[in-house]
Design a protein around this motif. Structure first.
Motif, PDB file in Angstrom:
ATOM      1  N   ALA A   1      41.733  23.985  50.697  1.00 51.23           N
ATOM      2  CA  ALA A   1      41.383  22.784  50.596  1.00 51.23           C
ATOM      3  C   ALA A   1      40.040  22.673  51.648  1.00 51.23           C
ATOM      4  CB  ALA A   1      42.050  21.436  50.752  1.00 51.23           C
ATOM      5  N   GLY A   2      38.936  22.464  51.330  1.00 50.07           N
ATOM      6  CA  GLY A   2      37.868  22.332  52.417  1.00 50.07           C
ATOM      7  C   GLY A   2      36.958  21.057  52.164  1.00 50.07           C
ATOM      8  N   LEU A   3      36.211  20.883  53.127  1.00 53.14           N
ATOM      9  CA  LEU A   3      35.117  19.956  53.051  1.00 53.14           C
ATOM     10  C   LEU A   3      33.598  20.715  53.357  1.00 53.14           C
ATOM     11  CD1 LEU A   3      36.678  17.330  55.558  1.00 53.14           C
ATOM     12  CD2 LEU A   3      36.760  17.499  52.926  1.00 53.14           C
ATOM     13  N   TYR A   4      32.636  20.054  52.786  1.00 53.35           N
ATOM     14  CA  TYR A   4      31.402  20.780  52.873  1.00 53.35           C
ATOM     15  C   TYR A   4      30.470  19.411  53.435  1.00 53.35           C
ATOM     16  CZ  TYR A   4      29.383  19.076  48.531  1.00 53.35           C
ATOM     17  OH  TYR A   4      29.111  18.355  47.528  1.00 53.35           O
ATOM     18  N   SER A   5      29.229  20.035  53.947  1.00 53.73           N
ATOM     19  CA  SER A   5      28.196  19.013  54.448  1.00 53.73           C
ATOM     20  C   SER A   5      26.819  19.695  54.435  1.00 53.73           C
ATOM     21  CB  SER A   5      28.442  18.504  55.800  1.00 53.73           C
ATOM     22  OG  SER A   5      27.277  17.791  56.252  1.00 53.73           O
ATOM     23  N   TRP A   6      25.861  19.043  54.065  1.00 50.15           N
ATOM     24  CA  TRP A   6      24.514  19.375  54.052  1.00 50.15           C
ATOM     25  C   TRP A   6      23.716  18.992  55.331  1.00 50.15           C
ATOM     26  CZ3 TRP A   6      22.474  23.261  51.322  1.00 50.15           C
ATOM     27  CH2 TRP A   6      22.811  23.815  50.292  1.00 50.15           C
ATOM     28  N   TRP A   7      23.174  19.845  56.117  1.00 50.28           N
ATOM     29  CA  TRP A   7      22.259  19.509  57.396  1.00 50.28           C
ATOM     30  C   TRP A   7      21.018  19.955  57.145  1.00 50.28           C
ATOM     31  CZ3 TRP A   7      20.845  22.525  61.723  1.00 50.28           C
ATOM     32  CH2 TRP A   7      20.537  21.898  62.768  1.00 50.28           C
ATOM     33  N   ARG A   8      20.207  18.903  57.718  1.00 49.93           N
ATOM     34  CA  ARG A   8      18.740  19.151  57.890  1.00 49.93           C
ATOM     35  C   ARG A   8      18.371  19.609  59.103  1.00 49.93           C
ATOM     36  NH1 ARG A   8      13.990  20.071  58.418  1.00 49.93           N
ATOM     37  NH2 ARG A   8      12.141  19.132  57.672  1.00 49.93           N
ATOM     38  N   ASN A   9      17.738  21.009  59.263  1.00 48.99           N
ATOM     39  CA  ASN A   9      17.606  21.472  60.533  1.00 48.99           C
ATOM     40  C   ASN A   9      16.241  20.868  60.962  1.00 48.99           C
ATOM     41  OD1 ASN A   9      16.954  22.821  62.865  1.00 48.99           O
ATOM     42  ND2 ASN A   9      17.810  24.746  61.925  1.00 48.99           N
ATOM     43  N   PRO A  10      15.906  20.032  62.001  1.00 50.88           N
ATOM     44  CA  PRO A  10      14.728  19.604  62.312  1.00 50.88           C
ATOM     45  C   PRO A  10      13.650  20.273  63.137  1.00 50.88           C
ATOM     46  CG  PRO A  10      16.482  18.784  64.026  1.00 50.88           C
ATOM     47  CD  PRO A  10      16.975  19.522  62.714  1.00 50.88           C
ATOM     48  N   ALA A  11      14.260  21.576  63.595  1.00 59.36           N
ATOM     49  CA  ALA A  11      13.540  22.471  63.913  1.00 59.36           C
ATOM     50  C   ALA A  11      12.695  23.371  63.360  1.00 59.36           C
ATOM     51  CB  ALA A  11      14.305  23.377  65.085  1.00 59.36           C
ATOM     52  N   VAL A  12      13.164  23.233  61.968  1.00 58.68           N
ATOM     53  CA  VAL A  12      12.520  24.226  60.941  1.00 58.68           C
ATOM     54  C   VAL A  12      11.476  23.292  60.003  1.00 58.68           C
ATOM     55  CG1 VAL A  12      12.975  25.520  58.816  1.00 58.68           C
ATOM     56  CG2 VAL A  12      14.673  25.585  60.731  1.00 58.68           C
ATOM     57  N   ALA A  13      10.505  24.051  59.490  1.00 59.18           N
ATOM     58  CA  ALA A  13       9.284  23.212  58.883  1.00 59.18           C
ATOM     59  C   ALA A  13      10.013  22.657  57.484  1.00 59.18           C
ATOM     60  CB  ALA A  13       8.278  24.060  58.648  1.00 59.18           C
ATOM     61  N   ASP A  14       9.206  21.853  57.024  1.00 60.23           N
ATOM     62  CA  ASP A  14       9.487  20.891  55.729  1.00 60.23           C
ATOM     63  C   ASP A  14       9.561  21.967  54.403  1.00 60.23           C
ATOM     64  OD1 ASP A  14      10.023  18.573  57.070  1.00 60.23           O
ATOM     65  OD2 ASP A  14       8.261  17.671  56.598  1.00 60.23           O
ATOM     66  N   ASP A  15       8.656  22.944  54.448  1.00 55.68           N
ATOM     67  CA  ASP A  15       8.503  23.758  53.286  1.00 55.68           C
ATOM     68  C   ASP A  15       9.208  25.138  53.512  1.00 55.68           C
ATOM     69  OD1 ASP A  15       7.167  24.966  55.484  1.00 55.68           O
ATOM     70  OD2 ASP A  15       5.098  25.242  54.446  1.00 55.68           O
ATOM     71  N   ASP A  16      10.254  25.263  54.532  1.00 50.64           N
ATOM     72  CA  ASP A  16      10.948  26.332  54.683  1.00 50.64           C
ATOM     73  C   ASP A  16      12.125  26.145  54.121  1.00 50.64           C
ATOM     74  OD1 ASP A  16      12.552  28.143  55.606  1.00 50.64           O
ATOM     75  OD2 ASP A  16      11.791  28.584  57.569  1.00 50.64           O
TER      76      ASP A  16
ATOM     77  N   PHE B   1      24.791  13.981  60.536  1.00 53.21           N
ATOM     78  CA  PHE B   1      24.144  13.130  61.686  1.00 53.21           C
ATOM     79  C   PHE B   1      23.810  13.973  62.943  1.00 53.21           C
ATOM     80  CE2 PHE B   1      28.561  12.244  61.810  1.00 53.21           C
ATOM     81  CZ  PHE B   1      28.806  12.770  63.110  1.00 53.21           C
ATOM     82  N   ALA B   2      24.006  15.320  62.998  1.00 56.92           N
ATOM     83  CA  ALA B   2      24.185  16.120  64.174  1.00 56.92           C
ATOM     84  C   ALA B   2      22.633  16.407  64.559  1.00 56.92           C
ATOM     85  CB  ALA B   2      24.666  17.657  63.713  1.00 56.92           C
ATOM     86  N   SER B   3      22.318  16.457  65.713  1.00 58.16           N
ATOM     87  CA  SER B   3      20.978  16.886  66.219  1.00 58.16           C
ATOM     88  C   SER B   3      20.750  18.304  66.166  1.00 58.16           C
ATOM     89  CB  SER B   3      20.535  16.219  67.372  1.00 58.16           C
ATOM     90  OG  SER B   3      21.457  16.776  68.551  1.00 58.16           O
TER      91      SER B   3
END
Length: 236
Positions: free
Chosen positions: A133-148, A67-69
């Motif tokens: 023991a770790g945790l991971y997350s996927w983050w979508r960077n809004p500053a990068v183009a959709d096809d990048d 949810f990070a911006s």
């Protein structure tokens, strides 16, 4: 806590050690001085694939919640306190189904007395790699183009717990290192994690933590095998 660590095994070594079925791209090289926000190798399983496939991937060491911006955070996220991880918005979703193993040859810890900080190297008694023991997350960077392809950023954090025994003499926190018989359950994305699940993992780590050894090293400068040489010519 765990603010610096090392991994001296290659990607191929780690893939064999953790029964990895898929190796990701751009996996980092061995390093004797890994710092937060750098790329690290992590082991994970994803429920998006059936049957699940165990993967070795490169991740940013400092978790970015979905949810990070942006990548910045008001507090450090390279460690997550095990006692509260399931309740914190930053880590809750990851506790539920995005758990990882973070391989490490050992880690550094600093003992503070007044203004003096003394570095120690902590490692297993048999020289074998640890699995934090770790945790991971996927983050979508809004500053990068959709096809990048770089628009999706994989990041991770290491769980910590109260130190006990000799390790408590240098610091009050330690990374949670899981024994190999706990790896499969920790990684299983079909097992919904909660605080009780995390507490059980910490409990499983206690016997292994008691076998860890440590010795004083010189201040960390550079990145090479000399960083883990005992300062006084011997080690525990």
């Amino acid at each position: 806590m765990c603010g610096r660590y090392i991994i001296t095994d290659t990607a191929a070594d780690l893939a064999a050690m953790f029964d990895v079925e898929h190796e990701g791209v751009n996996l980092p090289e061995p390093s004797w001085n890994i710092k937060p926000t750098e790329q690290i190798p992590i082991v994970l399983e994803s429920a998006k694939q059936e049957p699940t496939v165990r993967r070795l991937e490169a991740a940013r060491w400092s978790l970015i919640p979905s949810f990070a911006s942006d990548m910045t955070s008001t507090f450090a996220t390279f460690n997550a306190r095990s006692e509260s991880a399931a309740e914190k918005p930053t880590f809750k979703k990851s506790v539920e189904s995005r758990r990882a193993l973070i391989p490490a040859t050992g880690y550094y810890e600093w003992h503070t007395e007044g203004a003096k900080k003394t570095p120690y190297f902590v490692h297993s008694d048999d020289g074998l790699p640890l699995a934090f023991a770790g945790l991971y997350s996927w983050w979508r960077n809004p500053a990068v183009a959709d096809d990048d392809p770089s628009r999706w950023v994989l990041s991770a954090t290491i769980l910590t717990a109260d130190a006990q025994g000799p390790l408590a003499t240098i610091h009050d926190r330690i990374p949670v290192a899981l024994p190999d018989d706990a790896w499969d359950q920790w990684l299983d994305p079909h097992t919904i994690g909660n605080q009780g699940f995390v507490d059980a993992a910490v409990g499983a780590s206690r016997a292994l933590a008691e076998t860890l050894r440590f010795y004083e090293v010189a201040p960390l400068v550079g990145n090479g095998a000399e960083l883990i040489e005992p300062l006084h010519g011997d080690s525990d």
